[in-house]
Design a protein around this motif. Structure first.
Motif, PDB file in Angstrom:
ATOM      1  N   UNK A  31       0.921  -1.389  -0.038  1.00  0.00           N
ATOM      2  CA  UNK A  31       0.179   0.058  -0.058  1.00  0.00           C
ATOM      3  C   UNK A  31       0.924   1.114  -0.287  1.00  0.00           C
ATOM      4  N   UNK A  32       0.511   2.232  -0.500  1.00  0.00           N
ATOM      5  CA  UNK A  32       1.187   3.566  -0.616  1.00  0.00           C
ATOM      6  C   UNK A  32       2.548   3.489  -1.435  1.00  0.00           C
ATOM      7  N   UNK A  33       2.664   2.530  -2.251  1.00  0.00           N
ATOM      8  CA  UNK A  33       3.962   2.444  -2.889  1.00  0.00           C
ATOM      9  C   UNK A  33       3.775   3.288  -4.435  1.00  0.00           C
ATOM     10  N   UNK A  77      13.404  -4.823   2.652  1.00  0.00           N
ATOM     11  CA  UNK A  77      13.453  -3.591   3.019  1.00  0.00           C
ATOM     12  C   UNK A  77      12.601  -2.685   2.328  1.00  0.00           C
ATOM     13  N   UNK A  78      11.761  -1.899   2.643  1.00  0.00           N
ATOM     14  CA  UNK A  78      11.334  -1.085   1.836  1.00  0.00           C
ATOM     15  C   UNK A  78      11.063   0.384   2.438  1.00  0.00           C
ATOM     16  N   UNK A  79      11.197   1.425   1.855  1.00  0.00           N
ATOM     17  CA  UNK A  79      10.815   2.671   2.229  1.00  0.00           C
ATOM     18  C   UNK A  79      10.703   3.817   1.420  1.00  0.00           C
ATOM     19  N   UNK A  84       7.568   2.589   5.630  1.00  0.00           N
ATOM     20  CA  UNK A  84       8.649   1.871   5.915  1.00  0.00           C
ATOM     21  C   UNK A  84       8.499   0.551   6.449  1.00  0.00           C
ATOM     22  N   UNK A  85       8.837  -0.690   5.828  1.00  0.00           N
ATOM     23  CA  UNK A  85       8.845  -1.978   6.151  1.00  0.00           C
ATOM     24  C   UNK A  85      10.303  -2.567   6.265  1.00  0.00           C
ATOM     25  N   UNK A 103       1.767  -0.033   7.873  1.00  0.00           N
ATOM     26  CA  UNK A 103       2.667  -0.383   8.757  1.00  0.00           C
ATOM     27  C   UNK A 103       3.606  -1.573   8.775  1.00  0.00           C
ATOM     28  N   UNK A 104       4.703  -1.529   9.375  1.00  0.00           N
ATOM     29  CA  UNK A 104       5.405  -2.699   9.507  1.00  0.00           C
ATOM     30  C   UNK A 104       4.788  -3.646  10.420  1.00  0.00           C
ATOM     31  N   UNK A 105       3.801  -3.189  11.067  1.00  0.00           N
ATOM     32  CA  UNK A 105       3.114  -4.330  12.080  1.00  0.00           C
ATOM     33  C   UNK A 105       2.040  -4.844  11.549  1.00  0.00           C
TER      34      UNK A 105
END
Length: 133
Positions: A31-33, A77-79, A84-85, A103-105
């Motif tokens: 999402x949001x990429x 890793x993605x930011x 941020x993940x 979110x990362x969670x």
């Protein structure tokens, strides 16, 4: 009888060969990429984390493919400006779906027994930590 036996045998051989494949595929969505964003993958080796692969996001989706004889520990890793993940991902033969949602969670991984065990263990540890605080 031969007309039925040969196609049936060929089908069984094809299925057996595909079951023994050591290929993996990670299909993901974020999402949001934005188109052109990059997801980075690293493999845990004796020397530490080694770059393994990258995937370019298109329409919120990405994919990597490769081979793995057994379960391997990867990190992804993605930011970007809004997301941020970073976490552990077990790569093993088959198709793994990685959904990064907000979110990362809020990460969902399907298609891998090792990832299910890891996530269950981490959820249990997180619950214990919350009780201790």
């Amino acid at each position: 009888m031969k007309k039925i036996f040969i196609p049936a045998l060929a089908s069984l051989l094809f299925l057996a060969a595909s079951c023994n494949s050591n290929g993996y595929k990670v299909q993901g969505n974020i999402e949001n990429a934005q188109d052109g964003d990059t997801v980075f993958f690293a493999r845990l080796a004796d020397e530490g984390w080694m770059p393994a692969d990258t995937a370019i996001v298109s329409n919120g989706k990405f994919q990597i493919e490769g081979t793995a004889d057994s379960s391997e520990i990867f990190s992804y890793f993605f930011e970007n400006e809004s997301s941020y993940y970073q976490d552990i991902l077990f790569i093993e033969p088959g198709t793994i779906t990685l959904s990064l949602k907000g979110s990362n969670e809020d990460v969902e991984i399907k298609g891998s027994k090792s990832n299910e065990i890891y996530r269950s263990t981490m959820d249990t540890l997180t619950a214990y930590r919350k009780e201790m605080n």
